[in-house]
Design an enzyme around this catalytic site. Sequence first.
Site, PDB file in Angstrom:
ATOM      1  N   ASP A 186      48.416  71.057  55.755  1.00  0.00           N
ATOM      2  CA  ASP A 186      49.369  70.148  56.397  1.00  0.00           C
ATOM      3  C   ASP A 186      48.785  69.586  57.687  1.00  0.00           C
ATOM      4  O   ASP A 186      49.329  68.640  58.251  1.00  0.00           O
ATOM      5  CB  ASP A 186      50.681  70.886  56.699  1.00  0.00           C
ATOM      6  CG  ASP A 186      51.590  70.921  55.482  1.00  0.00           C
ATOM      7  OD1 ASP A 186      51.273  70.249  54.482  1.00  0.00           O
ATOM      8  OD2 ASP A 186      52.609  71.630  55.519  1.00  0.00           O
ATOM      9  N   ASP A 220      55.072  71.073  45.091  1.00  0.00           N
ATOM     10  CA  ASP A 220      54.996  71.792  46.367  1.00  0.00           C
ATOM     11  C   ASP A 220      55.644  73.170  46.246  1.00  0.00           C
ATOM     12  O   ASP A 220      56.414  73.451  45.312  1.00  0.00           O
ATOM     13  CB  ASP A 220      55.714  70.948  47.436  1.00  0.00           C
ATOM     14  CG  ASP A 220      55.190  71.204  48.835  1.00  0.00           C
ATOM     15  OD1 ASP A 220      54.457  72.189  49.033  1.00  0.00           O
ATOM     16  OD2 ASP A 220      55.525  70.413  49.736  1.00  0.00           O
TER      17      ASP A 220
HETATM   18  C1  GLA Z   1      55.138  70.689  52.678  1.00  0.00           C
HETATM   19  C2  GLA Z   1      53.929  69.881  52.247  1.00  0.00           C
HETATM   20  C3  GLA Z   1      53.932  68.551  52.938  1.00  0.00           C
HETATM   21  C4  GLA Z   1      55.217  67.803  52.631  1.00  0.00           C
HETATM   22  C5  GLA Z   1      56.411  68.662  52.975  1.00  0.00           C
HETATM   23  C6  GLA Z   1      57.704  68.033  52.483  1.00  0.00           C
HETATM   24  O1  GLA Z   1      55.052  71.059  54.013  1.00  0.00           O
HETATM   25  O2  GLA Z   1      52.754  70.583  52.503  1.00  0.00           O
HETATM   26  O3  GLA Z   1      52.810  67.782  52.555  1.00  0.00           O
HETATM   27  O4  GLA Z   1      55.232  67.446  51.279  1.00  0.00           O
HETATM   28  O5  GLA Z   1      56.334  69.964  52.438  1.00  0.00           O
HETATM   29  O6  GLA Z   1      58.814  68.749  52.873  1.00  0.00           O
END
Ligand code: GLA
Length: 634
Positions: A540, A478
Site C-alpha cells: 500500500d 483484496d
Molecule cells: C487495501 C488495498 C488497497 C485498497 C484498499 C481499499 O488497503 O491494499 O489497495 O484497495 O484496501 O479499501
Amino acid sequence: MNIICDAGQGAFRLDTPCTSYVMALADGKWLGHVYYGPRLTAEGLDWAHDYWGIDQRPYTPDQFPREEAAFFDRFPMEYPMANTGDFQECCLAVRRGAGLSDCMPEFASCEILPGKPKLDGLPATFGEEADCNTLKITLSDRPTGVVVELYYTAFTRLDVITRSVRIINGGGGTLWLDRALSACLHLPDTTGSMLTLSGSWARECGAQVREIGPGTQGIASCRGISSHQGQPFIAAVSPDVNQERGEVYAMHFVYSGNFLARIEQDQFDRRRMVMGIHPESFSWKLEPGESFQTPEVVMTYSAGGLGKMTRTFHDLYRGHLLRRPYGKRPVLLNNREATYFDFDEARLLEIAGKAAELGMELFVLDDGWFENRPTDSGGLGDWTVDRQKLPHGLAGLAERLQALGLQFGLWMEPEMVSMDSRLYREHPDWAIQTGERRPMLCRDQLVLDLSRPEVEEYVWQRIAGTLHSAPISYLKWDMNRPLTNLGSAEQAHRYVLALYRLQQRIVDQFPDLLLENCCSGGGRFDPGMLYYSPQIWCSDDTDAVERLSIQQGTAMLYPLSCIGAHVSGCPNHIAGRMTPFHTRGIVAMAGTFGYELDGDRSSPTGIFKESWYGFCVCKPMTRTQKDSRPSRMV
Ligand code: GLA
C-alpha cells in the site's frame, strides 16, 4: 534420468544442472540426509553411507542397542519425528486421542515418477516429463499405521528441487497430526548466516541477514495469511554472500496461510532448516484411510550468490508456477488514491476520460462501489451496486468506459463481512468466531468462515454474479485483516484450502480475466497466490523511495512482471514525501506499471500534466518537454 533410486544399496540421489541431493538408509530403515550442494562428479552412490559415517559401528541402533538414543540424537533424519529422541525441530508429531505417539516411520519402498504429480487441493509448481522427475520414498510405522510419502521433484534445466509430503492413516484408529511440516534440510558448516525477508504493513520484504547462533531462529506467521511481517522464505547463506558470490540454501513455501521457517543449531553446531504449516493452533484429524497433503517447498542451492538464487526462482515461477502465458499487461489507472470513497459515475468518467486520452488501457474501480460503503465500515459481504453513485450499474459504467476505449476492472474483498451488512444481520454465525465472545474487529470487519461449505458457496455466488453482471476484464481480490478467534485447530488450513478452491473456480470459469491478488498490499504475496494470479499488489506504500527497498526485497524471489506497482500522486499518501514524477515512473516500471491518481487534482500548477505525459507509455515525452521541466522535477 536425473534420479537414482537404489533401494538395494539404500541410497538415493537427485541431480539438477549444478546441484546434487543425496539420502541414504542407516540399518536399512532410517532415511538420513547425506548431501546437498554443488553437482557431484562421481557417478553412483556406493560412497553415500560413509559420507557422514551413518552406517558404521558403533553408531546405528541395530548394531549398538545399548546407546540407541545417542543415534537418534545425532542422526540427520530426513523427515524427523517428535518424541523419538530427535530433540531438534521435527517435522511430524502424531497423537492418538489424549495420548502422544512415538511414531517412527521406517523405509518401505521407493519409485521414480516421470514429471511431477499434482498436489491434491493445493497450488504447486508443475512440469512435464522433459522438465522434471519425481522421487517418491515411502516410510511406514507399524504400531500406529502411519504411512509417510516423501516427494522430491528434481528439475532438469533449473537448479530446483521441490518437496512435499503426504501422510496417510493406514491403521485402524483415529489419529491427529499436531505437526506436519513439508521439508527438513541438514545444512553444511559453511552456512553461518540466515537471510529472511521481513517487515510490516507498508514496509514489506526488507532483507535481513543474521548470524546463526545456538538454538532456533527464523520467521513465521500465525496470522492466517503469509503476512506483511514475513515472506514464507528462509535461506542459510555463507557469511560472505553477495549478489555474485557465496553459497545459498533457500526454501520458499507455496502456501498462503500460517507458516514456520526455522533454522536450529544444535549442541554440535550442526544446523537444520525446516519449513511447513505453523504447528501453533494446528491439528489435523485423520480417520483410517484418510490422508493429509502438505503444501510444497521450493528448494534451491546456489554457489553463485543471491543473484543466482533470484534468477532460479524467477525462471521457475515464470515457467512452472504462473499458469498462463500472460504477455503484456494492460496499463491501468486505479481510482483509489484519486478519490477514495468520494466518487460517482460522472467523477469516475472524468478521470477515465483523461486516462483514455493518455493511452491507458484499463480503468480499475477500487473500494466503495457497493451499497452502504460511504466509508470502510459497512457493506462488505452484500456486494450490491450503489445506484446512487453508479446509476447505470457496473454494466453501464463498463459500457461508458468501453466507449472511451478502456477495459473495466473491479475491486472486491470476497472473504469479508461488515457487521453493518445484510449478510451479517442474516448470518452472524458465518463470521469466524469461537462462539464464546464477540469476534475481534479489524478495520471494522470480520472474516467469513470459508471452512464452512455453505459460506464458501455464498462467496462464490457473489463473485460469479458480480463478474457476470458486467464486462469485467480484471479483478483485484483484496483481503484486509488477519484471522483471529478461530474455533478449531483445522480451521486456518481449511480456510486456505477453500480460498484456493474459489480462486481455482475463477481461473476455470473466467479464463480471460486478469486476476490481481492483494492483501492490504503485500500481506499475502506468496507463491501460493501467484499460482492463481499472475500479479499481486506489492504494498500500500506507493512512495517511490520507500518502494525501492520493498520492491527490491520482493524481486529477490518474484519476477518483476508479478509485482504490482503504480505511479501515485504527491505528496505521497503514506509517506508524505514529494518525489519527482520521473522517479515515480521509473520505480513503477520495475513492476506491472499503472497509475493511481487523478491527473487534474494533483496538478494545480499544471506541472503534473506535463510530467504525466513523460511517463505515459503511449505518449513518450519529447526532448523539448523534458528540457522545459522545472528544475525541481528533475
Ligand atoms: C487495501 C488495498 C488497497 C485498497 C484498499 C481499499 O488497503 O491494499 O489497495 O484497495 O484496501 O479499501
